[in-house]
Design an enzyme around this catalytic site. Sequence first.
Site, PDB file in Angstrom:
ATOM      1  N   ASP A  10       4.265  -0.275 -17.831  1.00 39.66           N
ATOM      2  CA  ASP A  10       4.311   1.047 -17.206  1.00 39.66           C
ATOM      3  C   ASP A  10       5.360   1.962 -17.830  1.00 39.66           C
ATOM      4  OD1 ASP A  10       3.348   2.865 -15.263  1.00 39.66           O
ATOM      5  OD2 ASP A  10       5.025   2.451 -13.949  1.00 39.66           O
TER       6      ASP A  10
ATOM      7  N   SER B  49       2.282   7.573 -11.754  1.00 41.62           N
ATOM      8  CA  SER B  49       1.134   6.687 -11.938  1.00 41.62           C
ATOM      9  C   SER B  49       0.247   6.749 -10.703  1.00 41.62           C
ATOM     10  CB  SER B  49       1.599   5.250 -12.162  1.00 41.62           C
ATOM     11  OG  SER B  49       2.421   5.155 -13.306  1.00 41.62           O
TER      12      SER B  49
ATOM     13  N   GLN C 234      -4.618   2.968 -17.361  1.00 40.68           N
ATOM     14  CA  GLN C 234      -3.889   3.643 -16.285  1.00 40.68           C
ATOM     15  C   GLN C 234      -4.306   5.102 -16.204  1.00 40.68           C
ATOM     16  OE1 GLN C 234       0.492   4.986 -16.404  1.00 40.68           O
ATOM     17  NE2 GLN C 234       0.611   3.083 -15.233  1.00 40.68           N
TER      18      GLN C 234
END
Length: 290
Positions: free
Chosen positions: A207, A231, A281
């Site tokens: 991430d 996110s 993502q």
Amino acid sequence: MNESLKELLDLLDLEQIELDIFRGRSPEERIQRVFGGQVAAQALVAAGRTVPSGRDVHSLHAYFIRPGDPSIPIVYNVERVRDGRSFTTRRVVAVQHGKAIFTMSASFHAPEPGVEHQAAVRPVVPDPETLPTFQDRMHELVGDDPQWKDWLSKPRPVDARYASPLTFEALKDPGLRSPETNVWFRCDAELPDDPLLHVVLAAYASDFTLVDTILLAHGLSWGASNIMGASLDHAMWFHRPFRADDWLLYAQESPWSGGARGLARGQMFTASGDLVVSVVQEAMIREIQR
């Protein structure tokens, strides 16, 4: 092992407060919200601790629902969805202030033989040992600017070496703007052999830079552009065993952005070229009106 990595491993050692209920904490830092990779990693630890031995995680699908509050613990509730002969499924809900901030479904699989192929090819980039650390690279760009000094001086649990432009560089040079980035990373200390730990650390690291591929295409950079981001969801597939204390190349790209959202995807390769993890993502990217 540096103190930052020790602290991360401690954060991942969740406290079990009841059957299938775990509690995690955040680093003692002055940050506004919990890092998404931390929540995903802790949720995966919680799920893994309810799974029979001999079954490794092969996928996870997660949604970031609310910003996490770093000043209080996070409670992880695990639901045992299914225990099959080959596959085990778990659902995890992370809770703060009585509300869900994050949900994850994770699937675990007992090893078995099957057909094999790999279409993906590891990008040709310089070896990590020949590249400067992220901190050294940034220091060359910002010098002794007090705005960055404290942040750059902090030790990091993951050693990252960029084999492509930083967003800060693309901000200043339009010729560097491309929705692709390649980053070598590893935990710079020998880790225990626990397979779940290495998967969890890859989830944590996944991430850090993925959304940067969206920013790179537009010459935007965190802290230097009028943007805010978060996110929205995160999916990972773990293809074969690997070690997070060996170098992994994280090849990332963004195929699309629009409507205050952007999509990014990545592949993690070993130094020898084995594809070990795939990541996708979606993130929110908003321009701040000032």
